[in-house]
Design a protein around this motif. Structure first.
Motif, mmCIF file in Angstrom:
data_model
loop_
_atom_site.group_PDB
_atom_site.id
_atom_site.type_symbol
_atom_site.label_atom_id
_atom_site.label_comp_id
_atom_site.label_asym_id
_atom_site.label_seq_id
_atom_site.Cartn_x
_atom_site.Cartn_y
_atom_site.Cartn_z
ATOM 1 N N VAL A 1 -1.918 -3.271 -2.092
ATOM 2 C CA VAL A 1 -2.361 -2.650 -0.833
ATOM 3 C C VAL A 1 -2.602 -3.757 0.195
ATOM 4 O O VAL A 1 -3.268 -4.751 -0.102
ATOM 5 C CB VAL A 1 -3.651 -1.838 -1.033
ATOM 6 C CG1 VAL A 1 -4.144 -1.274 0.307
ATOM 7 C CG2 VAL A 1 -3.415 -0.699 -2.028
ATOM 8 N N ARG A 28 -4.553 -4.760 3.326
ATOM 9 C CA ARG A 28 -5.739 -4.371 4.092
ATOM 10 C C ARG A 28 -5.616 -4.823 5.553
ATOM 11 O O ARG A 28 -6.011 -4.119 6.475
ATOM 12 C CB ARG A 28 -6.994 -4.984 3.470
ATOM 13 C CG ARG A 28 -7.310 -4.488 2.049
ATOM 14 C CD ARG A 28 -8.003 -3.149 2.069
ATOM 15 N NE ARG A 28 -8.395 -2.711 0.745
ATOM 16 C CZ ARG A 28 -9.579 -3.004 0.169
ATOM 17 N NH1 ARG A 28 -10.451 -3.762 0.806
ATOM 18 N NH2 ARG A 28 -9.855 -2.555 -1.033
ATOM 19 N N ASN A 83 -7.249 0.988 -2.716
ATOM 20 C CA ASN A 83 -7.990 1.212 -1.471
ATOM 21 C C ASN A 83 -9.476 1.446 -1.697
ATOM 22 O O ASN A 83 -10.198 1.808 -0.762
ATOM 23 C CB ASN A 83 -7.393 2.421 -0.728
ATOM 24 C CG ASN A 83 -6.089 2.075 -0.022
ATOM 25 O OD1 ASN A 83 -5.998 1.080 0.680
ATOM 26 N ND2 ASN A 83 -5.063 2.899 -0.230
#
Length: 576
Positions: free
Chosen positions: A346, A348, A372
């Motif tokens: 992921v 960010r 997340n």
């Protein structure tokens, strides 16, 4: 006479309809046409299809590429593809001669062999085919894109290319002829069935002929002079003056939105100018995800094998150096943990600079995590692409420190740029900020400490150094830190600040007095590196301290904030 005119009108109308409908059906040109490559005598390892081939006027453009064997087609931004080609020999397909339906191509001399471009980070996409590929050109984003063909880099690239595109050989008179024919038929039929009143004079016949003539001329597009206006006696200059005055009067009565719409062309021109100078990120979000996923995979494989060679594809600089050191310790059975595994699933945040004239090396800094979940501790990474043919490589990776923050930046933010170690416009240059951090870490009372925000890492280093001094058995302890040249990477943030990545070298020296007790190893790793549990001489411990921090803009009241930092023991030895 009426019947004669009627028959003539119907015949003309029927003829116009046949011709008009014919131009739309059996006389219509083909919907698409194909342009082929000219014969070229020279061969090259690359074939460049420039963005001009993908003209919006020819949309959609479909390429049919034929080769002797397997080949790849790689799509990238125009300047990136040009940078990748460099000084290599190549065939450039620069456009299409739509009048003669031929492609325009030229040969450029250069090196006869290149690396295989397939899958390189600089390309948005690479497709592989065996002998034949049908490629529908679709640009993934605004800007100019080019297509690069290669057959591995050693063999000649495909040059048997044809382009199929929409045919613009239109029949412009088809619709007017159909309309004119329909009107003439209706007029002829109406004239045929019409019952005229008994003529008192011979003027009715003349009027019928005049009406027919007017209609025929009007349909044919011939303009007739209108009856003179009431003020036709006015001179040309007076008429022009009245016209200008009327226009000004009308303009003054128009609402603002209508005036704005009339000024749209100039606005559109300005918008076009802005678009031409628009900047694009050095890597799209899709490319970044692909790069990070591959970096995680390749470095994970290297970690599993503790293989320095396996690190080469996706690591460089301080990251590679420290990883190799850890591999050596693991192979020698030292008591050390395995290297931090990368988690890049992921994204960010990502400080991705714009192309900035496609200069290299290119630097990006990102914050990633395995999911997340707000409780997941993210990682901060910096990657560098040395040149157009090289892939992005990790030069820094570490867990974000507690209570630290990384600016929330979207990929493609045009205000993000690449900076140098001596760049100004910040509270201090990045290299000076690293030197200031080195002083703060070495001395708890350094005057530069006020420039840094509170940090758990700084506090932990100071605490550990105090404990070392107490446990040194009356030995004098000194710390000398320096900045590693070449490891400093800087990317600006939208608020005018910057993300700085670098590495500090720390040498802690324990200097014994003549009557001091022997120095004792404080942990198993120190003992293993020293080769003994104690020493009667002076001892020097060498540490590496990779760091990432946020450096505020000049004039900002914010303080420098550490984002990620760690301390890695590399060596312990006796010194004279």
């Amino acid at each position: 006479m009426r019947k004669v005119i009627s028959v003539i009108a119907m015949l003309l109308g029927a003829a116009a309809l046949v011709v008009g409908i014919g131009q739309k059906t059996f006389w219509a040109p083909p919907e698409t046409v194909t342009a082929n490559m000219p014969q070229l005598t020279d061969e090259a390892p690359l074939t460049l299809i420039e963005s001009s081939v993908n003209s919006p006027k020819l949309d959609p453009v479909e390429l049919v590429i034929t080769a002797k064997g397997e080949f790849t087609a790689s799509l990238g931004r125009e300047y990136d593809v040009a940078a990748w080609i460099g000084d290599a020999a190549h065939v450039s397909v620069t456009g299409i001669d739509t009048e003669n339906h031929k492609m325009i191509a030229e040969y450029t001399k250069g090196k006869g062999e290149v690396p295989n471009p397939a899958g390189a980070d600089i390309f948005f996409d690479s497709q592989t085919a065996d002998k034949t590929m049908t490629y529908r050109w679709t640009a993934p984003d605004t800007g100019d894109w080019s297509l690069l063909l290669a057959a591995g880099g050693k063999d000649a690239a495909p040059v048997d290319i044809s382009v199929t595109y929409a045919n613009d050989d239109a029949m412009p008179f088809a619709v007017p002829l159909i309309i004119a024919g329909s009107v003439l038929l209706v007029f002829g039929l109406a004239l045929l069935i019409m019952r005229p009143a008994k003529p008192k004079t011979g003027t009715n016949t003349q009027h019928s002929v005049a009406v027919a003539a007017v209609l025929a001329l009007a349909i044919s597009g011939v303009s007739l002079p209108m009856a003179p206006s009431d003020d036709s006696s006015a001179s040309p200059s007076e008429s022009a003056q009245k016209s200008d005055e009327a226009k000004k009067s009308d303009d003054s009565k128009k609402p603002e939105d209508e005036k704005a719409s009339e000024e749209a062309p100039s606005s559109a021109s300005a918008s076009s100018s802005v678009e031409e100078t628009a900047s694009f990120p050095v890597i799209t979000e899709e490319q970044l995800k692909r790069v990070l996923a591959d970096a995680q995979e390749q470095i994970s494989k290297a970690d599993d094998k503790t293989s320095s060679k396996a690190l080469d594809s996706r690591s460089a600089g301080a990251f590679k150096y420290l990883r190799n050191k850890r591999y050596e310790m693991l192979k020698e059975k030292f008591k050390v943990d395995k290297p931090l595994a990368l988690t890049t699933q992921v994204i960010r945040s990502a400080a991705v600079p714009n192309a900035s004239e496609a200069k290299f090396p290119r630097v990006i800094s990102v914050v990633t995590a395995k999911n997340n979940d707000a409780d997941t501790l993210p990682q901060a990474l910096t990657l560098v692409q040395e040149n157009a043919r090289d892939n992005f490589k990790v030069v820094f990776a570490g867990q974000m420190l507690p209570n630290s923050t990384f600016p929330g930046i979207a990929v493609g933010d045009p205000s993000t740029t690449q900076l140098k170690a001596d760049s100004k416009g910040l509270q201090m240059t990045p290299e000076k900020a690293l030197e200031a951090l080195a002083k703060v870490l070495s001395d708890d009372g350094a005057k530069e400490k006020s420039k840094f925000a509170k940090s758990d890492f700084i506090a932990a280093v100071h605490s550990a150094q105090k404990d070392e001094a107490k446990a040194a058995n009356e030995a004098k302890v000194t710390y000398k830190r320096s900045v590693t040249e070449g490891d400093t990477k800087v990317v600006s943030t939208p608020d005018g600040g910057a993300i700085v990545t670098g590495k500090l070298n720390n040498k802690a020296r324990f200097i014994r007095t003549e009557d001091a007790d022997p120095l004792e190893s404080k942990d198993k790793l120190t003992e293993q590196l020293l080769g003994s549990s104690s020493s009667n001489g002076d001892v020097e411990s060498t540490y590496a301290e990779p760091v990432m921090f946020y450096l505020p803009a000049d004039g900002s009241k914010d303080k420098i904030q550490l984002i990620s930092a760690s301390q890695v023991l590399l060596d312990v030895k006796e010194v004279d």
